[in-house]
Every structure is written in C-alpha cells, then in structure tokens.
Write an enzyme that holds these catalytic residues in place. Structure first.
Site, short mmCIF file in Angstrom:
data_model
loop_
_atom_site.label_atom_id
_atom_site.label_comp_id
_atom_site.label_asym_id
_atom_site.label_seq_id
_atom_site.Cartn_x
_atom_site.Cartn_y
_atom_site.Cartn_z
N PRO A 166 -6.35 49.95 -0.45
CA PRO A 166 -6.99 49.08 -1.45
C PRO A 166 -8.11 48.25 -0.83
O PRO A 166 -8.02 47.81 0.31
CB PRO A 166 -5.84 48.19 -1.92
CG PRO A 166 -4.60 48.96 -1.61
CD PRO A 166 -4.90 49.73 -0.36
N GLU A 167 -9.18 48.07 -1.60
CA GLU A 167 -10.30 47.25 -1.16
C GLU A 167 -10.25 45.92 -1.90
O GLU A 167 -9.30 45.63 -2.62
CB GLU A 167 -11.60 48.01 -1.37
CG GLU A 167 -11.62 49.34 -0.61
CD GLU A 167 -12.90 50.14 -0.78
OE1 GLU A 167 -13.97 49.53 -1.02
OE2 GLU A 167 -12.84 51.38 -0.68
N HIS A 219 11.03 54.11 -3.56
CA HIS A 219 10.54 53.67 -2.26
C HIS A 219 10.55 52.15 -2.13
O HIS A 219 9.71 51.56 -1.45
CB HIS A 219 9.12 54.21 -2.04
CG HIS A 219 9.03 55.70 -2.13
ND1 HIS A 219 9.60 56.55 -1.19
CD2 HIS A 219 8.47 56.52 -3.08
CE1 HIS A 219 9.38 57.81 -1.54
NE2 HIS A 219 8.70 57.81 -2.67
N ARG A 269 4.62 55.52 1.77
CA ARG A 269 4.29 56.06 3.09
C ARG A 269 4.70 55.15 4.25
O ARG A 269 4.52 55.51 5.42
CB ARG A 269 2.78 56.33 3.16
CG ARG A 269 2.34 57.38 2.14
CD ARG A 269 0.83 57.53 2.11
NE ARG A 269 0.41 58.51 1.11
CZ ARG A 269 -0.84 58.69 0.73
NH1 ARG A 269 -1.81 57.96 1.25
NH2 ARG A 269 -1.14 59.60 -0.17
#
Length: 286
Positions: A2-3, A96, A117
């Site tokens: 994410p930016e 997750h 991840r």
C-alpha cells in the site's frame, strides 16, 4: 505494498473506530506478526492491556497507533497483504487472522490484523520528541503534509544525482510515493522515469510535485487503488482508483492523451509503465 492513499484511508477508518478505546485483551495468533517486537507475542500483548489508543497517525506509508500519555506507539507494518480490520466481536475469524485486539467497552467491535503472506506485523516502539516511532524517524515528510518543505526537496532532488523515479521512491527524500503513483505522476508530468534529476529545473520539479499531490488526492477520494482483495479499508472494502489509472497496469492500451500504446519495462524488480510518445526517453549521456 500500500502507498500513501491506501494507508491514509486505513488511518481515517481507525480514527473513527478505535481512537480513545481502552484495550482489554490482545491475542497473538502467529509469531511472525510480532517478529519486529523482539520480546515476543506475550510481552507485546501484556504491555498493551489497559492502555488507551490515541488518534492514529501516518507519515508516508507508515501508520501507527499512539498510546495515550505513554510516549509509546504501536507501529503497523502492512507489508504486501496486511489488513487492519474493525470487525464485530462475534464475526468468524478470518483465515489469515494474526492478531486480535479486544476493548473494554460495549461497542461490540474489535481490531484485527489479518495478513495472508505474513510479511507485515505490529510492534511497540518508543516515540521521538516529534511523536514518531523511533524506528521511522528517518522517514521524510510526505507531499500531503502541510510542513513538507518544497524548497529543501528541490535542492535535495538536484543534489541526488539519480533518476527521477528512483528519487520519487526514495523515502528519505519524500515519503509515501510507490510504484503506482510514481508512474501516474510521471505520466501527468510527461517525464520519462529515467530522466536525470539534475536536469529538473525548479519549475519542473514543482510541477511534478503538484502532479504527485493531485494523483494522491484523486486516489484518496475513491478509497485508494485495489488490484486484488489484499488491500481493503478497515471495513473490508476495496478502493476504486484502478479504474482511473492513466499509465500503471495499462500495457498495450492506448495512452489517454495521444493514443500511443502504453509500454511496460522491467525496472528495479518492478515495472515502469509509460507512454513512449508523451514521455520521451532521455538521450544517452543527457
């Protein structure tokens, strides 16, 4: 990863839903989610119980939750797939789910850190006098920060002796800009990603900075950019700026300005998207 716009969307959601709430319990479900907290998950949780969360803060791509009156903050590393979600307490656990934070009020919601991840995580840090977690004290202000120094940025840009996209992604010069918004701002400015920074005049760098701000504000208005289900806001909703992109991800599609097919080139283990007509490559040795 994410930016700035995506992280700011998450920050605003956290401000609405968790600021001012007192922590009752912390459950760490995967050790990698607290690997940046050297004392481990049990210590991480124990130090948070009884603390009250302040107003969430952000600099560039970095997000943190200050603890009221303690000089400490919980720094959130979203990584490639980290999500901070505000969920009903009785909602089923996500596949997750890595960390669960419960509160001592009757609001009926809890804060969850979900990370497919496991590249991201949460960690507890001392604050600097400026209120930043000490581990990110070196990060430059971002272009949407009212205290961003444009003159200092231009001088640093010229002195960097680099190329313009490398400089945009250098978080010690300007924070929050990643691959997507760099390509978008360069397209708007008609600048090739390999343009040497030393060739940028003050008006040209100011124009580029204006485009960086414009594209980030446009992305903020629609919740950021989501190419898959991994980036969502605190309510699990995706952003829609991917529908407005002019360069990034548009290989072989016509340029919105001149109709020339957008090209993609490998670049620093990423890709750069550009219009070969609107964004002329610099001459060798230029």
């Amino acid at each position: 990863m994410p930016e700035l716009p995506e992280v700011e969307v998450v920050r605003r959601g956290l401000e609405r839903w968790v600021a001012g709430r007192r922590i009752a319990d912390v459950e760490v479900l995967h050790p990698r989610a607290v690997r940046r907290h050297p004392a481990g998950g049990a210590d991480f949780g124990a130090r948070l119980v009884g603390e009250t969360l302040g107003v969430p803060q952000r600099r560039g791509k970095y997000l943190w939750l200050p603890l009221e009156g303690r000089g400490l903050s919980v720094l959130g590393h979203l990584g490639m797939s980290g999500q901070l979600l505000v969920q009903p307490e009785r909602a089923p656990a996500e596949k997750h789910l890595r960390i669960r934070i419960r509160f001592d009020d009757a609001a009926g919601t809890e804060l969850r850190f979900v990370d497919q991840r496991t590249f991201g995580g949460l960690s507890l840090h001392e604050n600097t006098p400026d209120g930043l977690p000490d581990v990110i004290a070196h990060i430059a202000r971002d272009p949407l920060d009212p205290l961003f120094d444009e003159t200092a940025y231009h001088l640093a840009l010229r002195a960097k002796r680099s190329t313009v996209k490398r400089a945009l992604l250098d978080q010690s010069l300007i924070s929050g800009v990643g691959n997507i918004y760099a390509d978008e701002a360069l397209w708007r400015a008609r600048l090739h990603y390999e343009r040497p920074t030393a060739t940028l005049t003050r008006p040209r760098s100011a124009e580029l900075l204006g485009h960086v701000r414009d594209v980030m504000n446009a992305a903020l208005a629609v919740g950021g950019t989501s190419f898959d289900s991994l980036y969502v806001n605190v309510n699990g909703e995706s952003g829609y700026f991917d529908r407005s992109l002019d360069a990034y991800g548009r290989e072989d599609e016509p340029c919105h300005r001149c109709g020339t097919p957008i090209r993609r080139r490998p670049w620093m283990n990423r890709s750069s998207y550009f219009c070969p007509r609107c964004q002329r490559a610099p001459r060798p040795g230029a």
